[in-house]
Structures are given as C-alpha cells and as structure tokens.
Design a protein around this motif. Structure first.
Motif, PDB file in Angstrom:
ATOM      1  N   GLU A   1      -4.856   2.558 -14.095  1.00  0.00           N
ATOM      2  CA  GLU A   1      -3.519   2.294 -14.597  1.00  0.00           C
ATOM      3  C   GLU A   1      -2.948   1.122 -13.611  1.00  0.00           C
ATOM      4  O   GLU A   1      -2.084   0.354 -13.829  1.00  0.00           O
ATOM      5  N   ARG A   2      -3.186   1.461 -12.370  1.00  0.00           N
ATOM      6  CA  ARG A   2      -2.607   0.544 -11.291  1.00  0.00           C
ATOM      7  C   ARG A   2      -3.608  -0.028 -10.359  1.00  0.00           C
ATOM      8  O   ARG A   2      -3.446   0.079  -9.125  1.00  0.00           O
ATOM      9  N   PRO A   3      -4.555  -0.974 -10.906  1.00  0.00           N
ATOM     10  CA  PRO A   3      -5.689  -1.616 -10.304  1.00  0.00           C
ATOM     11  C   PRO A   3      -5.346  -2.180  -8.753  1.00  0.00           C
ATOM     12  O   PRO A   3      -5.640  -2.402  -7.866  1.00  0.00           O
ATOM     13  N   ALA A   4      -4.135  -3.132  -9.123  1.00  0.00           N
ATOM     14  CA  ALA A   4      -3.711  -4.049  -7.900  1.00  0.00           C
ATOM     15  C   ALA A   4      -3.349  -3.296  -6.722  1.00  0.00           C
ATOM     16  O   ALA A   4      -3.537  -3.388  -5.658  1.00  0.00           O
ATOM     17  N   ALA A   5      -2.474  -2.173  -6.946  1.00  0.00           N
ATOM     18  CA  ALA A   5      -2.033  -1.234  -6.007  1.00  0.00           C
ATOM     19  C   ALA A   5      -3.094  -0.675  -5.158  1.00  0.00           C
ATOM     20  O   ALA A   5      -2.921  -0.384  -4.113  1.00  0.00           O
ATOM     21  N   PHE A   6      -4.060   0.120  -6.139  1.00  0.00           N
ATOM     22  CA  PHE A   6      -5.091   0.649  -5.599  1.00  0.00           C
ATOM     23  C   PHE A   6      -6.090  -0.087  -4.708  1.00  0.00           C
ATOM     24  O   PHE A   6      -6.524   0.244  -3.618  1.00  0.00           O
ATOM     25  N   ARG A   7      -6.144  -1.444  -5.063  1.00  0.00           N
ATOM     26  CA  ARG A   7      -7.185  -2.209  -4.431  1.00  0.00           C
ATOM     27  C   ARG A   7      -6.368  -2.560  -2.960  1.00  0.00           C
ATOM     28  O   ARG A   7      -7.210  -2.530  -2.037  1.00  0.00           O
ATOM     29  N   VAL A   8      -5.156  -2.617  -2.723  1.00  0.00           N
ATOM     30  CA  VAL A   8      -4.378  -2.949  -1.583  1.00  0.00           C
ATOM     31  C   VAL A   8      -4.361  -1.491  -0.823  1.00  0.00           C
ATOM     32  O   VAL A   8      -4.748  -1.443   0.261  1.00  0.00           O
ATOM     33  N   MET A   9      -4.249  -0.403  -1.314  1.00  0.00           N
ATOM     34  CA  MET A   9      -4.305   0.804  -0.692  1.00  0.00           C
ATOM     35  C   MET A   9      -5.543   1.314  -0.025  1.00  0.00           C
ATOM     36  O   MET A   9      -5.668   1.695   1.033  1.00  0.00           O
ATOM     37  N   TYR A  10      -6.504   0.718  -0.481  1.00  0.00           N
ATOM     38  CA  TYR A  10      -8.027   0.967   0.028  1.00  0.00           C
ATOM     39  C   TYR A  10      -8.736  -0.515   0.353  1.00  0.00           C
ATOM     40  O   TYR A  10      -9.923  -0.770   0.288  1.00  0.00           O
ATOM     41  N   ALA A  11      -7.808  -1.328   0.577  1.00  0.00           N
ATOM     42  CA  ALA A  11      -8.393  -2.938   0.960  1.00  0.00           C
ATOM     43  C   ALA A  11      -9.081  -2.580   2.347  1.00  0.00           C
ATOM     44  O   ALA A  11      -8.985  -1.729   3.426  1.00  0.00           O
TER      45      ALA A  11
ATOM     46  N   ALA B   1       0.820  -1.157   0.105  1.00  0.00           N
ATOM     47  CA  ALA B   1      -0.087  -0.013   0.051  1.00  0.00           C
ATOM     48  C   ALA B   1       0.820   1.234   0.118  1.00  0.00           C
ATOM     49  O   ALA B   1       0.576   2.150  -0.716  1.00  0.00           O
ATOM     50  N   VAL B   2       1.989   1.204   0.917  1.00  0.00           N
ATOM     51  CA  VAL B   2       2.712   2.539   0.714  1.00  0.00           C
ATOM     52  C   VAL B   2       3.528   2.562  -0.539  1.00  0.00           C
ATOM     53  O   VAL B   2       3.498   3.812  -1.115  1.00  0.00           O
ATOM     54  N   GLU B   3       3.741   1.526  -1.356  1.00  0.00           N
ATOM     55  CA  GLU B   3       4.316   1.616  -2.862  1.00  0.00           C
ATOM     56  C   GLU B   3       3.308   2.336  -3.556  1.00  0.00           C
ATOM     57  O   GLU B   3       3.576   3.124  -4.308  1.00  0.00           O
ATOM     58  N   GLY B   4       1.942   1.908  -3.334  1.00  0.00           N
ATOM     59  CA  GLY B   4       0.941   2.362  -4.240  1.00  0.00           C
ATOM     60  C   GLY B   4       0.693   4.063  -3.631  1.00  0.00           C
ATOM     61  O   GLY B   4       0.763   4.793  -5.024  1.00  0.00           O
ATOM     62  N   PHE B   5       0.755   4.515  -2.633  1.00  0.00           N
ATOM     63  CA  PHE B   5       0.821   5.859  -2.386  1.00  0.00           C
ATOM     64  C   PHE B   5       2.044   6.697  -3.110  1.00  0.00           C
ATOM     65  O   PHE B   5       1.656   7.480  -3.319  1.00  0.00           O
ATOM     66  N   ARG B   6       3.098   5.850  -2.875  1.00  0.00           N
ATOM     67  CA  ARG B   6       4.205   6.448  -3.659  1.00  0.00           C
ATOM     68  C   ARG B   6       4.041   6.809  -5.143  1.00  0.00           C
ATOM     69  O   ARG B   6       4.397   7.723  -5.474  1.00  0.00           O
ATOM     70  N   ALA B   7       3.566   5.631  -5.640  1.00  0.00           N
ATOM     71  CA  ALA B   7       3.426   5.764  -7.131  1.00  0.00           C
ATOM     72  C   ALA B   7       2.223   6.888  -7.266  1.00  0.00           C
ATOM     73  O   ALA B   7       2.281   7.560  -8.511  1.00  0.00           O
ATOM     74  N   PHE B   8       1.087   6.889  -6.496  1.00  0.00           N
ATOM     75  CA  PHE B   8       0.085   7.846  -6.588  1.00  0.00           C
ATOM     76  C   PHE B   8       0.592   9.396  -6.975  1.00  0.00           C
ATOM     77  O   PHE B   8       0.435  10.070  -7.568  1.00  0.00           O
ATOM     78  N   GLY B   9       1.545   9.557  -5.564  1.00  0.00           N
ATOM     79  CA  GLY B   9       2.283  10.818  -5.361  1.00  0.00           C
ATOM     80  C   GLY B   9       2.785  11.070  -6.920  1.00  0.00           C
ATOM     81  O   GLY B   9       2.997  12.389  -7.169  1.00  0.00           O
ATOM     82  N   GLU B  10       3.510  10.224  -7.481  1.00  0.00           N
ATOM     83  CA  GLU B  10       4.356  10.775  -8.627  1.00  0.00           C
ATOM     84  C   GLU B  10       3.543  10.966  -9.921  1.00  0.00           C
ATOM     85  O   GLU B  10       3.744  11.981 -10.751  1.00  0.00           O
ATOM     86  N   LEU B  11       2.426  10.376  -9.841  1.00  0.00           N
ATOM     87  CA  LEU B  11       1.468  10.664 -11.007  1.00  0.00           C
ATOM     88  C   LEU B  11       0.797  11.905 -10.616  1.00  0.00           C
ATOM     89  O   LEU B  11       0.552  12.858 -11.435  1.00  0.00           O
ATOM     90  N   LEU B  12       0.471  12.257  -9.312  1.00  0.00           N
ATOM     91  CA  LEU B  12      -0.185  13.559  -8.893  1.00  0.00           C
ATOM     92  C   LEU B  12       0.598  14.812  -8.823  1.00  0.00           C
ATOM     93  O   LEU B  12      -0.250  15.714  -9.359  1.00  0.00           O
TER      94      LEU B  12
END
Length: 240
Positions: free
Chosen positions: A104-114, A65-76
């Motif tokens: 674009e990143r459904p696997a990371a997104f699902r874990v970020m808000y699991a 999930a942390v990796e997902g938030f990091r990737a989201f930050g790069e996009l944002l």
C-alpha cells in the motif's frame, strides 16, 4: 504587519511539507536522485529554505522513514489488538501487516529499509522509530517462548527469520516480480499463507525442549490429533 514565525515559510509547517513532498516524489523517483532544492521549488520557497530543516538529503530521508514507521504503526496496532493474547496470532498479524503496508505504501517502505548510505541512520527519531517498530515482534516472541509454543534460542534470531521471510515477499510484491506468473497474486492472501508456514517452522520440534523447559508434545494437534486418537481407540476395541 506581523512577520510570519521563523520556519513557517508560508506553509505552516515546511518541515512536514518537505516530508510529504518527498514521499510523493519517491513514488516515481529513486531516493538517490531526490533533491532538496527541487522540493523547495515545488513548494514555492527559497532555495535555502529547506536546509533550515534538513542539512542534507540523508536527514530528509530519515524523516521520511520515521513517517513510514508512524504510518505502519497506525496500520499495525488495530491488527495486533484484534489478534488478542495469543503470541502466535499476534506474530502472524505483524507479519501480514508488514506485507500489506509495503504494497500500500511502497515509497515509504523503500525508504524505511533503504541502503545504509542513503539515509541518516543515526538520526535519533529514526533510531527510536525502528526500536518501537520492532518492539511488538520481540515482545510476542518472548511471550511465545515463555509459554513453550515457540522454539527456544535467541529471540533475535527468530525475529530475523520472520522478518527476512516477510521482507523478501514484500520486496517481490512491490517490485512486481510475482506479476510474471499466470495466476494473479493477492498480497494479503499470500502473506497469510507464508506467515502460517513460518509459525509452524518456529514451533518447538517434537521432543525438543522449548524455551519454557518442557519437551514439545508428540501428540498431533487439532483435527489431525483427534483422527489419530480415534484410530488408536478403534484398534484397541478390535484387539489389535
């Protein structure tokens, strides 16, 4: 011969390798079915090696999930920067980036808000990542309220309105629910439409005091306002 540094396990960074492997696996497997031992076998390490970095599967998912938030930050970040100083434009950029990232990143997104029992929610890195991820939204709402262009009230409630709406759209898209319709759905275009409608709903209503303390103007804005003003002017000239 020199021994490899403890914790590298021939991968250089087994911890990150496990996170990356988990993300790959989660593209076709539920988080509940993830196995540390299976990931270890995939990476070619001993069965106990993954547990030196993550005591439980929930700890690993927190790192995912942390990796997902990091990737989201790069996009944002570049999208928010491009939006400039206007709080409304920044909120729209955040809302639309949220949906684009989910697609674009459904696997990371699902874990970020699991679900809460799936991920170790108390992991310090995850707590910090969530706070940072929501910080831009809260800051933009506060600025919009101070400027009188967003309605007053608890900023968190406004953030929840925005988040729940965009999250619902993101889930519908990632689950393929909108594919049931005859016309194809373009995620970014639909996200832009939804974010625009949300911003209209979050503006102060006519005559309602804004967070800045002044009543919202009753005069229409933009082209509609110019057309109305022109009609009034023509009426005065005609003596009506």
């Amino acid at each position: 011969m020199k021994r490899k540094k403890t914790g590298t396990y021939h991968h250089g960074d087994l911890r990150q390798a496990l996170v990356d492997a988990a993300l790959r696996t989660l593209e076709h497997q539920r988080a509940e079915d993830l196995s540390l031992r299976a990931l270890g076998r995939e990476l070619g390490v001993s069965p106990r090696a993954p547990y030196r970095h993550f005591e439980t599967k929930e700890e690993l998912l927190a790192a995912v999930a942390v990796e997902g938030f990091r990737a989201f930050g790069e996009l944002l970040r570049p999208r928010v920067a491009a939006a400039g100083a206007d709080p409304i434009a920044r909120l729209r950029a955040i809302a639309e980036a949220y949906v684009v990232f989910a697609v674009e990143r459904p696997a990371a997104f699902r874990v970020m808000y699991a679900p809460y029992d799936t991920v170790k929610e108390s992991a310090p890195d995850l707590v910090r990542a969530r706070a940072e991820g929501h910080g831009a939204t809260m800051a933009s709402i506060a600025e919009g309220q101070a400027a009188g262009i967003l309605r007053g009230g608890d900023p968190m409630q406004l953030a929840l309105v925005l988040w729940s709406s965009m999250h619902g759209l993101a889930v519908l898209l990632t689950q393929g629910q909108l594919g049931r319709y005859d016309k194809p759905v373009e995620a970014a275009q639909l996200a832009s439409l939804v974010s625009g409608l949300l911003m209209e709903g979050l503006r102060p209503r006519t005559g309602e005091p804004s967070a800045a303390g002044a009543p919202a103007s009753a005069a229409p804005a933009g082209a509609a306002g110019a057309a109305t003003a022109g009609a009034r002017r023509r009426k005065r000239q005609a003596g009506t």
